[in-house]
Design an enzyme around this catalytic site. Structure first.
Site, PDB file in Angstrom:
ATOM      1  N   ASP A   1      17.395  60.311  57.301  1.00 12.22           N
ATOM      2  CA  ASP A   1      16.877  60.640  58.626  1.00 12.22           C
ATOM      3  C   ASP A   1      17.309  62.079  58.906  1.00 12.22           C
ATOM      4  OD1 ASP A   1      16.412  61.055  61.316  1.00 12.22           O
ATOM      5  OD2 ASP A   1      17.581  59.330  62.013  1.00 12.22           O
TER       6      ASP A   1
ATOM      7  N   LYS B   1      12.769  67.591  67.647  1.00 18.06           N
ATOM      8  CA  LYS B   1      14.057  68.256  67.781  1.00 18.06           C
ATOM      9  C   LYS B   1      13.948  69.693  67.268  1.00 18.06           C
ATOM     10  CE  LYS B   1      16.065  64.359  69.036  1.00 18.06           C
ATOM     11  NZ  LYS B   1      16.371  63.283  68.132  1.00 18.06           N
TER      12      LYS B   1
ATOM     13  N   TRP C   1      22.620  57.091  65.753  1.00 18.35           N
ATOM     14  CA  TRP C   1      21.308  56.896  65.135  1.00 18.35           C
ATOM     15  C   TRP C   1      21.412  56.095  63.856  1.00 18.35           C
ATOM     16  CZ3 TRP C   1      17.869  57.200  68.550  1.00 18.35           C
ATOM     17  CH2 TRP C   1      17.905  58.162  69.555  1.00 18.35           C
TER      18      TRP C   1
HETATM   19  C1  PLP Z   1      16.444  61.797  68.213  1.00 23.47           C
HETATM   20  C2  PLP Z   1      16.814  61.134  66.950  1.00 23.47           C
HETATM   21  C3  PLP Z   1      16.250  59.904  66.564  1.00 23.47           C
HETATM   22  C4  PLP Z   1      15.251  59.173  67.430  1.00 23.47           C
HETATM   23  O1  PLP Z   1      14.058  59.804  67.357  1.00 23.47           O
HETATM   24  P1  PLP Z   1      12.728  59.262  68.055  1.00 23.47           P
HETATM   25  O2  PLP Z   1      11.712  60.149  67.444  1.00 23.47           O
HETATM   26  O3  PLP Z   1      12.926  59.454  69.529  1.00 23.47           O
HETATM   27  O4  PLP Z   1      12.570  57.835  67.702  1.00 23.47           O
HETATM   28  C5  PLP Z   1      16.616  59.360  65.360  1.00 23.47           C
HETATM   29  N1  PLP Z   1      17.493  59.981  64.554  1.00 23.47           N
HETATM   30  C6  PLP Z   1      18.063  61.146  64.895  1.00 23.47           C
HETATM   31  C7  PLP Z   1      19.049  61.791  63.963  1.00 23.47           C
HETATM   32  C8  PLP Z   1      17.752  61.761  66.097  1.00 23.47           C
HETATM   33  O5  PLP Z   1      18.312  62.927  66.425  1.00 23.47           O
END
Ligand code: PLP
Length: 369
Positions: free
Chosen positions: A181, A205, A111
């Protein structure tokens, strides 16, 4: 309802999915109760105007719970956007990486690599550290970070959903704004918002069903937003409209409020963190006490409390393991293709009973092989 076997179609199983992921049963029941008729509205939350006073209340409640659980300082905006964390990868450089500037990215997995790639489409962005060598098994130490003190911002990923590593503390960045993030560990533990310029993540998540992207942004940074961005890409506009520039993902925001209420009932983030530590420790102990039968991907001091990728001695055994977990009442244990093997994602709402059962299953499987 909460005890599970997986054989009966109407019984819930233990869902180890990395995302969208398991939600608290009490929250799903509450949503079900409100679904035909949200109290006082005469209609469900799926059907009401986002400009209605009921939805205004739902949105204000979700924002206020975000603020109180994370102790968000007054000078930060809390906004719900769309497009997932992935759109943030593009919006961040579009808003905060001006020509002539450079941004630093700490690379700890797939990511953060994607975030860097998107930034490089917009401007100059560099790797300030990388754990790629060895396959993202650990979090770089503070002294390994090659930080540019004149960077526009520093970006990191607090928890690496795929490789199962997690920062145990916020990297020190001097006066450069730090962007995080936290898609896969938001609300899993306390985090010092004031050390960040921005925190963001897709809610699917650890928080709610897919749809909303939570953004917590220090307000003074909005002065940097250039003119002329597309409206939907402009943090300043989005923040000034309080998540209501256009139609927001109403159901996802409603569920966010309910799940955060559940987090408060659990005793808040300190209490949730203790639960998460105990759950993760059950799985890591099953790995560590297996005489090398199971091996965790992450190095011990970098282990994630949320995602636990692990391998068995051979791919044949991994296939056999996966073939047996379904009938045992588990799902979502297949590892990400870039790591292989298995991955147990055990976010906030994943029940303790499920990790106990997985640990038992792992022990029984090991003895049989
Ligand atoms: C799943 C995830 C993403 C992507 O997320 P989306 O909402 O599907 O764009 C980005 N960063 C991390 C750490 C993730 O676990």
């Amino acid at each position: 309802m909460t005890t599970m076997k997986g054989s009966d179609m109407n019984e819930r199983i233990f869902n180890f999915s990395a995302g969208p992921a398991t939600l608290p049963v009490s929250v799903i029941e509450k949503a079900q109760e409100d679904l035909l008729c949200f109290p006082g509205a005469g209609m469900s939350v799926l059907e009401m105007s986002h400009r209605s006073k009921e939805f205004e209340g739902i949105l204000a409640d979700a924002v206020s719970k975000v603020r109180s659980l994370l102790s968000v300082p007054e000078d930060y905006d809390v906004v719900f956007l769309q497009g997932g964390a992935s759109l943030q990868f593009s919006m961040i450089p579009m808003n905060f990486l001006a020509a002539g500037q450079s941004a630093d990215y700490i690379i700890t997995g797939a990511w953060s690599e994607k975030a860097l790639e998107e930034a490089q489409k917009v401007g100059t962005a560099r790797e300030a550290a990388s754990s790629a060598e060895g396959g993202h098994k650990r979090i770089p130490r503070q002294e390994e970070l090659d930080l540019d003190s004149s960077a526009a911002y520093i970006h990191y990923t607090s928890n690496n959903t795929i490789f199962g590593t997690q920062f145990s503390s916020v990297p020190a960045c001097g006066s450069v704004p730090l962007f995080c993030d936290f898609s896969s560990d938001m609300f899993s533990r306390p985090i010092d918002v004031s050390r960040h310029g921005m925190l963001y993540g897709g809610v699917q998540k650890n928080l709610a069903p897919a749809g909303a992207t939570l953004v917590i942004l220090r307000r003074d940074l909005l002065d940097r937003v250039p003119n002329g961005l597309g409206s939907m890409l402009d943090y300043k506009l989005m923040a000034s409209k309080g998540s209501l520039y256009n139609t927001p993902p109403v159901f996802s925001i409603y569920m966010t409020g309910l799940v955060l209420g559940w987090v408060q009932e659990q005793g808040g983030l300190e209490a949730i963190e203790k639960l998460n530590q105990a759950k993760a420790s059950t799985v890591y102990t099953a790995i560590d006490d297996s005489d090398g039968f199971y091996t965790g991907h992450a190095e011990k001091d970098s282990r994630s409390l949320m995602n636990i990728p692990f391998r068995l001695p051979t791919e044949t055994l991994e296939k056999e393991f996966l073939a047996q977990v379904g009938p045992a009442g588990f799902s979502g244990l297949k590892g990400h293709r870039s790591v292989g093997g298995l991955r147990a994602s055990i976010y906030n709402a994943f029940p303790t009973e499920g990790v106990d059962r997985l640990a038992e299953f792992m022990e029984t499987f090991r003895r049989a092989h």
